[in-house]
Design an enzyme around this catalytic site. Structure first.
Site, short mmCIF file in Angstrom:
data_model
loop_
_atom_site.label_atom_id
_atom_site.label_comp_id
_atom_site.label_asym_id
_atom_site.label_seq_id
_atom_site.Cartn_x
_atom_site.Cartn_y
_atom_site.Cartn_z
N ASP A 13 1.18 -4.27 10.72
CA ASP A 13 0.40 -5.52 10.61
C ASP A 13 0.30 -6.33 12.11
OD1 ASP A 13 0.05 -5.19 7.90
OD2 ASP A 13 2.00 -6.24 7.93
N LYS A 16 -3.43 -3.38 14.73
CA LYS A 16 -4.01 -2.06 15.17
C LYS A 16 -5.42 -1.65 14.73
CE LYS A 16 -0.73 -0.09 12.87
NZ LYS A 16 0.08 -1.02 12.41
N GLY A 40 -2.82 -1.07 5.77
CA GLY A 40 -3.83 -1.76 5.48
C GLY A 40 -4.69 -2.20 6.84
N HIS A 41 -5.66 -1.90 7.23
CA HIS A 41 -6.12 -2.03 8.62
C HIS A 41 -7.37 -3.00 8.51
CE1 HIS A 41 -3.81 1.56 10.36
NE2 HIS A 41 -3.02 0.57 10.23
N THR A 42 -7.42 -4.13 8.92
CA THR A 42 -8.73 -5.06 8.94
C THR A 42 -9.13 -4.97 10.16
OG1 THR A 42 -6.92 -6.55 7.62
CG2 THR A 42 -8.93 -7.38 8.18
N GLN A 222 1.44 1.35 9.80
CA GLN A 222 2.64 0.46 9.84
C GLN A 222 3.12 0.39 11.18
OE1 GLN A 222 2.75 3.96 7.55
NE2 GLN A 222 1.89 2.31 6.13
P1 IMP Z 1 5.98 2.16 1.52
O1 IMP Z 1 5.56 2.54 2.86
O2 IMP Z 1 5.35 1.51 0.51
O3 IMP Z 1 7.11 3.02 1.10
O4 IMP Z 1 6.98 0.76 1.89
C1 IMP Z 1 8.13 0.79 2.53
C2 IMP Z 1 8.16 -0.52 3.55
O5 IMP Z 1 7.45 -0.11 4.46
C3 IMP Z 1 8.05 -1.70 2.98
O6 IMP Z 1 8.82 -2.78 3.63
C4 IMP Z 1 6.62 -2.07 2.93
O7 IMP Z 1 6.32 -3.51 2.89
C5 IMP Z 1 6.41 -1.48 4.59
N1 IMP Z 1 4.90 -1.15 4.72
C6 IMP Z 1 4.44 -0.15 4.05
N2 IMP Z 1 3.12 0.13 4.68
C7 IMP Z 1 2.90 -1.16 5.52
C8 IMP Z 1 1.86 -1.52 6.26
O8 IMP Z 1 0.73 -1.09 6.62
N3 IMP Z 1 2.14 -2.80 6.94
C9 IMP Z 1 3.15 -3.60 6.87
N4 IMP Z 1 4.47 -3.05 6.12
C10 IMP Z 1 4.05 -2.01 5.47
MG MG Z 2 -1.50 -3.79 7.68
#
Ligand code: IMP
Ligand code: MG
Length: 426
Positions: A13, A16, A40-42, A222
């Site tokens: 977040d 990017k 989630g890319h805004t 991520q």
């Molecule tokens: P997962 O990727 O859904 O398995 O989540 C594993 C960890 O990564 C958790 O702490 C999520 O909140 C975090 N996470 C996964 N995708 C994102 C993202 O796009 N942004 C921020 N945190 C993420």
């Molecule tokens: Mg995001």
């Protein structure tokens, strides 16, 4: 520089999406290489706001967009996203290329993700519930089903049957409901048909683009500190969400990347569980959350907020070979009279400057701060470095000095135009 990559150097977040959108303007191809619908890319374009999960942000510029083999693909999510984009007038067909080698996310992955988290209780990872971990788990256990396998009728049916039976046992053991094999098979035969026009041998596509001198942009999801190998394990995602994932996740040679742009927020956020040394679990953290709109774009969860963390960022910069930095959301700090930067972790009697591997060390670490003066002036209208208050420039210069790579971009608001391109070392 014809091959570039954008990664987050915190816990995701970082903004990017906006940076990729800007760089996509002078790229020919944008490639996602890891993660899946958890991202989630805004991107804000004029009055329109787009939230992309699986499709590279380059789609808004009409670029060729590739979903590489390292991504885990959830067809339901993909078609929801395509529908959304098309409804807003963005053409996707003919521009989106999905790797035939990407692993597919099935409903049992999502069910297992959620049931597993419930079972873990207070030790839960805080996943997005999108089935990411269980899908990568199957990939490495070699029981996964790839996009190409969907078109191999006999193989697909038999692998799916074995998987559904096995997963149903696991789901029932976790107190959750199993899935109906026949229904899942029919559903995915339907998805396979709809997916067909997008499926491509992307390995050749991306390599040919690189060797013919096209401008290719890799887009990470991520952040580096959530990387399964280099992050705060086990509180991480299940892929290499740093630049190290490019080679395996897109099928390109290591060393093909000319520039790695590390995106960092001017402060730090984290969503989900896990250590966060410079966290502000207080009114100030809440203030940053409100001003920065720090709520997950995929799950809506409130993000944890804190000060900039040099220790974590340096670790990310080192493992990914970051060559330049983009600092985002500088404007969120506009109203603070004092700003802190975490320059070390105190663990026991020692101050660590390197990011520790040990979870207990990370959990015990106390931040060592350096205080700097805030600027207490709005920065959202700044378009050049000279437009920024002197204290804001000093803050950016300090980050650049402490982190190493030059700061090439500063974002002062969500819109494309709210960006300062610095033009060199500060
Ligand atoms: P997962 O990727 O859904 O398995 O989540 C594993 C960890 O990564 C958790 O702490 C999520 O909140 C975090 N996470 C996964 N995708 C994102 C993202 O796009 N942004 C921020 N945190 C993420
Ligand atoms: Mg995001």
């Amino acid at each position: 520089m014809s091959v570039r990559c954008v990664i987050g150097v915190q816990w995701g977040d970082e903004g990017k999406g906006k940076i990729v959108d800007l760089l996509a303007a002078d790229s020919d191809m944008v490639v996602r290489y890891q993660g899946g619908g958890n991202a989630g890319h805004t991107v804000v374009v004029g009055k329109e706001k787009f939230v992309l999960h699986l499709i590279p942000s380059g789609i808004l510029h009409g670029r060729a967009c590739v979903v590489g083999n390292g991504v885990v693909l959830d067809p339901e999510q993909l078609f929801a996203e395509i529908g959304d984009l098309e409804a807003k007038g963005v053409r996707v067909r003919g521009r989106l290329f999905i790797s035939d080698r990407a692993n597919v996310v099935f409903p049992y992955h999502k069910a297992l993700d959620r049931a597993g988290e419930l079972k873990r209780g207070i030790t839960k990872i805080g996943t997005t519930g999108r089935g990411i971990g269980p899908c990568y788990g199957d990939k490495y256990a070699r029981t996964g089903i790839r996009v190409v396998d969907l078109y191999d009728n006999g193989l697909f049916e038999s692998r799916l049957k074995t998987n559904v039976e096995e997963k149903n046992e696991q789901l029932r053991a976790l107190g959750a409901e199993g899935l109906d094999f026949g229904k899942t098979l029919r559903e995915f035969r339907g998805w396979a048909k709809r997916l067909k026009p997008f499926v491509s041998e992307t390995l050749g596509l991306v390599n040919d683009a690189i060797t013919s001198g096209k401008r290719v942009l890799f887009e990470a999801a991520q952040g580096a500190l959530l990387s399964v190998d280099h992050g705060t394990y086990p509180y991480v995602t299940s892929s290499n969400s740093d630049a190290t994932g490019i080679s395996s996740g897109a099928g390109v040679p290591p060393g093909c990347v000319d520039a790695v742009i590390g995106v960092a927020k001017a402060y730090t956020t984290r969503v989900g569980s896990g250590p966060f040394t410079s966290e502000l679990d207080n009114a100030l953290g809440e203030k940053l959350r409100q001003i920065g709109g720090e709520y997950g774009s995929t799950t809506g969860r409130p993000r944890r907020c804190g000060w900039f963390d040099l220790v974590g960022c340096r670790h990310a910069i080192r493992t990914s070979g970051v060559t330049e930095l983009a600092i985002t959301k500088l404007d969120v700090l506009d109203g603070l009279d004092t700003i802190r930067i975490c320059k070390g972790y105190r663990v026991g009697g020692k101050v660590l400057r390197d990011f520790p591997a040990s979870l207990s060390a990370l959990e015990k670490a106390k931040p060592v701060y350096r205080d700097v003066r805030g600027w207490m002036k709005p920065t959202t209208a700044a378009r050049r470095m000279a437009d920024l208050p002197p204290e804001a420039r000093a803050y950016l210069r300090l980050l650049e000095k402490e982190l190493g790579p030059r700061v090439s971009m500063v974002s002062v608001g969500p819109e494309r135009k709210q960006t300062v391109v610095t033009g060199g070392r500060l």
